[in-house]
Scaffold this active site. Structure first.
Site, short mmCIF file in Angstrom:
data_model
loop_
_atom_site.label_atom_id
_atom_site.label_comp_id
_atom_site.label_asym_id
_atom_site.label_seq_id
_atom_site.Cartn_x
_atom_site.Cartn_y
_atom_site.Cartn_z
N ASP A 315 0.81 -1.21 0.00
CA ASP A 315 0.00 0.00 0.00
C ASP A 315 0.86 1.27 0.00
O ASP A 315 1.93 1.31 0.59
CB ASP A 315 -0.89 -0.01 1.25
CG ASP A 315 -1.85 1.17 1.30
OD1 ASP A 315 -2.69 1.27 0.39
OD2 ASP A 315 -1.76 1.98 2.24
N GLU A 369 1.10 -0.58 -5.11
CA GLU A 369 0.07 0.43 -5.36
C GLU A 369 0.80 1.76 -5.49
O GLU A 369 1.19 2.38 -4.50
CB GLU A 369 -0.94 0.49 -4.21
CG GLU A 369 -2.13 1.38 -4.52
CD GLU A 369 -2.42 2.42 -3.46
OE1 GLU A 369 -3.30 3.26 -3.69
OE2 GLU A 369 -1.77 2.42 -2.40
#
EC number: 2.4.1.18
Length: 648
Positions: A315, A369
């Site tokens: 993330d 990401e």
């Protein structure tokens, strides 16, 4: 009197590797572990707190008294405190009472605890990751299913809101109860993998799991570590891979968490320009501190090892790599070269990828990401890259959704939003995400991003999915999008499964199911999904008709699919250029009545030996309105026989 006895699990080499930032299995050393000393069973505790004056274990076994069970500091200056307490057992609640240099007493949960309480105290719980796995077949062969040469269709799930208890909607389902519903559903829908939004322990439900306090603990909202393992085991036994969201970018400032763990900035960077995240009001790991690198890489290894995860989706990589992320001028400090790249974070990510791929090889995948154009994210570290297996294709996502929001009459002015990705789609190994981030915070659900009346909205979304599933790259779809969830995602309640009572939603769900089947069985759609040889534009510039035509190619010369997107609300008889002596059949039509389309047949009307679009022959196809159709090239029998003969 100290009732803690001396004991250690650390060798000198363990300590050396920890201090060097190269110990990647710290979960076997730090935390609480069953042990035995002089024939007496108990629990060994160890924690890193180099700037503490004193550390003791407090819990429900000693009335949370910080004077009774004081740990011993190691002699080697490592900052590790450790000791053995007799006759403690599984389920015991505990914390560390850390006395700081200033004399404060901080009550901290164990950074390596395997389970945490679900209350304001959020104490650690003595637990274990022992589990008798039954996924041996999957684990032995998963390299084939997790390969970049395999079809990769991911279903992104928030476990707290995919499905709730029917009788008590405010209650979460246990991991095992989720398994009973989720496994057959994913199997029926044809997704190859699931991706779990963070299942590590987090205190605040609205964070969706991205503000983690217990990095080694499976959140007890849904059950025990073994319950989560059961869910993963069941998925694996049914041939479904598991990707976990992993958050090495930041952590919250909860009093019992990592922030100022021993009274100093231990895990976080002391300089707020590097150590505090202005958007999320959280703290950023100090990637230049070796012990922190060991903590984080060990954590990645832990989920891949103990929980059999097949991949980690990392993330907020953009925020990690850029010193000026979400900061104004003067709020950040350039690196030694005057640039905005966080060199310590980049080196950490390179080391993380090197370590996990060295340990697990092509059995697993790492996915970034990352929303900027940071170069070489999915290139090997030895070539100067960051070493990820894949990267989310955020540019494709934004351009695609922007296009489908446009009025039909204006689409010709935005035509190349759907072709632009082909300019860079092989620069990295991309995964195309239609994720949770696109259906919250006033952005509207996917179905309500589409233009037009109800029929046109669903037709648009069906065609978008055809485009997605036939575009080069791996696929990711957030839960609920497969049946046209009408409201924005709400983490406090179950998806609106009742919508499947309506044919238009049921039809969309069936379309996604059959697209998954087509994608996973037509090798032309996945064999070369990360290779330039797998894609060819036939028509990219027909702005007036809003039509796109492209080929997807497998490794065999006659393994070819043609995709035609008609993004105008009219039926067209459309002429397309084709190669000599190729013959085609329609294998998919998003306007079919079974998907709640209008039922216009996609027909091959004519094939002529006349030059068209730079090709020697032409094919005329009837295109339904707002539809995506897929044609398959009929196999070359002579070529097939030749290949078989050659193989023999």
């Amino acid at each position: 009197m100290n009732s803690v006895r001396t004991y250690t699990l650390f060798t000198d080499h363990d300590v050396y590797l920890f201090k060097e930032g190269r110990h990647y299995k710290l979960y076997s050393k730090f935390g609480s572990h069953a042990a035995e000393k002089d024939g007496v069973k108990g629990i060994y505790f160890s924690v890193w707190a180099p700037n503490a004056k004193k550390v003791s274990v407090i819990g429900n076994f000693n009335n949370w008294n910080h004077k009774d069970h004081i740990l011993y500091p190691r002699w080697d200056g490592s900052g590790i405190w450790e000791g053995f307490i007799e006759e403690l057992s599984w389920g015991t609640l505990y914390k560390y009472a850390v006395e700081t240099a200033r004399g404060e007493i901080l009550e901290k949960s164990d950074p390596y605890a395997l389970s945490w309480e679900q209350n304001k105290q959020a104490a650690s719980q003595i637990s274990t990751t022992w589990y008798e796995w039954n996924d041996q077949e999957w684990m032995e062969n998963r390299w084939q299913n997790n390969s970049l040469k395999a079809p990769l269709s991911v279903y992104e799930i928030h476990l707290g809101s995919w499905l709730r208890d029917e009788k008590y909607p405010d209650r979460f389902l246990n991991y095992r109860d989720i398994a009973k519903k989720l496994v057959p559903y994913v199997l029926e829908m044809g997704f190859t993998h699931v991706e779990f939004m963070p299942v590590m322990e987090y205190p605040y439900d609205p964070s969706w799991g991205y503000q983690i306090t217990g990095f080694y603990a499976a959140t007890s909202r849904f059950g025990s570590p073994q319950d989560l393992m059961y869910l993963i085991d069941e998925l694996h036994q049914n041939g479904i891979g598991v990707i976990m969201d992993w958050v090495p970018s930041h952590f919250p400032g909860d009093a019992n968490g990592l922030h100022r763990f021993d009274g100093s900035y231990l895990y976080e960077h002391e300089d707020p320009r590097k150590g505090f995240h202005p958007d999320w009001k959280s703290y950023i790991f100090n990637y230049g501190r070796n012990e922190v690198k060991s903590f984080l890489i060990s954590n990645a290894m832990f989920w891949l090892d103990r929980y059999h995860a097949d991949g980690l989706r990392v993330d907020a990589v953009t925020s990690m790599l850029h010193l000026d992320y979400s900061r104004n001028e003067g709020e950040w400090e350039p690196n030694i070269y005057g640039g905005n790249v966080n060199l310590e974070a980049k080196a950490f990510l390179q080391e993380f990828n090197t370590a996990v791929y060295k340990e697990f090889g092509d059995q697993i995948m790492t996915i970034a990401e990352e929303s900027s154009d940071f170069p070489m994210l999915t290139k090997p570290v030895h070539d100067g890259g960051v070493g990820f297996g894949m990267k989310w294709m955020m540019g494709w996502m934004h351009d695609t959704l922007d296009y489908f929001k446009e009025d039909f009459i204006n689409r010709k002015f935005h035509h190349h939003k759907l072709t632009f990705a082909s300019m860079y789609m092989y620069n990295e190994n991309y995964m195309m995400p239609l994720s949770h981030d696109e259906v919250v915070h006033g952005k509207a659900s996917l179905i309500y991003k589409m233009k037009g009346d109800e029929w046109q909205k669903f037709a648009n979304l069906r065609t978008l999915y055809v485009y997605m599933f036939t575009h080069p790259g791996a696929k990711l779809l957030f839960m609920g999008d497969e049946f046209g969830q009408t409201s924005e995602w709400n983490f406090t309640q179950s998806l609106d499964w009742h919508l499947l009572e309506y044919p238009v939603h049921k039809g969309l769900q069936r379309l996604v199911k059959e697209l998954n089947h087509l994608y996973t069985t037509e090798s032309a759609l996945y064999e070369n999904q990360f290779d330039k040889s797998g894609f060819e534009w036939v028509e990219a510039d027909d702005l007036e008709n809003s039509v796109y035509v492209y080929l997807r190619k497998g490794k065999r010369r006659d393994d070819v699919c043609m995709v035609i997107l008609n993004l105008a609300p009219q039926v067209l008889d459309y002429k397309i250029g084709i190669h000599t002596a190729t013959h085609w059949e329609v294998v998919f039509n998003s306007d079919d009545e079974k998907y709640s389309g209008s039922g216009v047949d996609a027909e091959i009307l004519d094939q002529k030996h006349e030059e068209w679009m730079g090709h020697p022959e032409s094919l005329t196809v009837k295109l339904p309105p707002l539809a995506g159709i897929i044609l398959r090239q009929k196999k070359d029998k002579k070529y097939k026989l030749h290949r078989i003969k050659h193989k023999r």
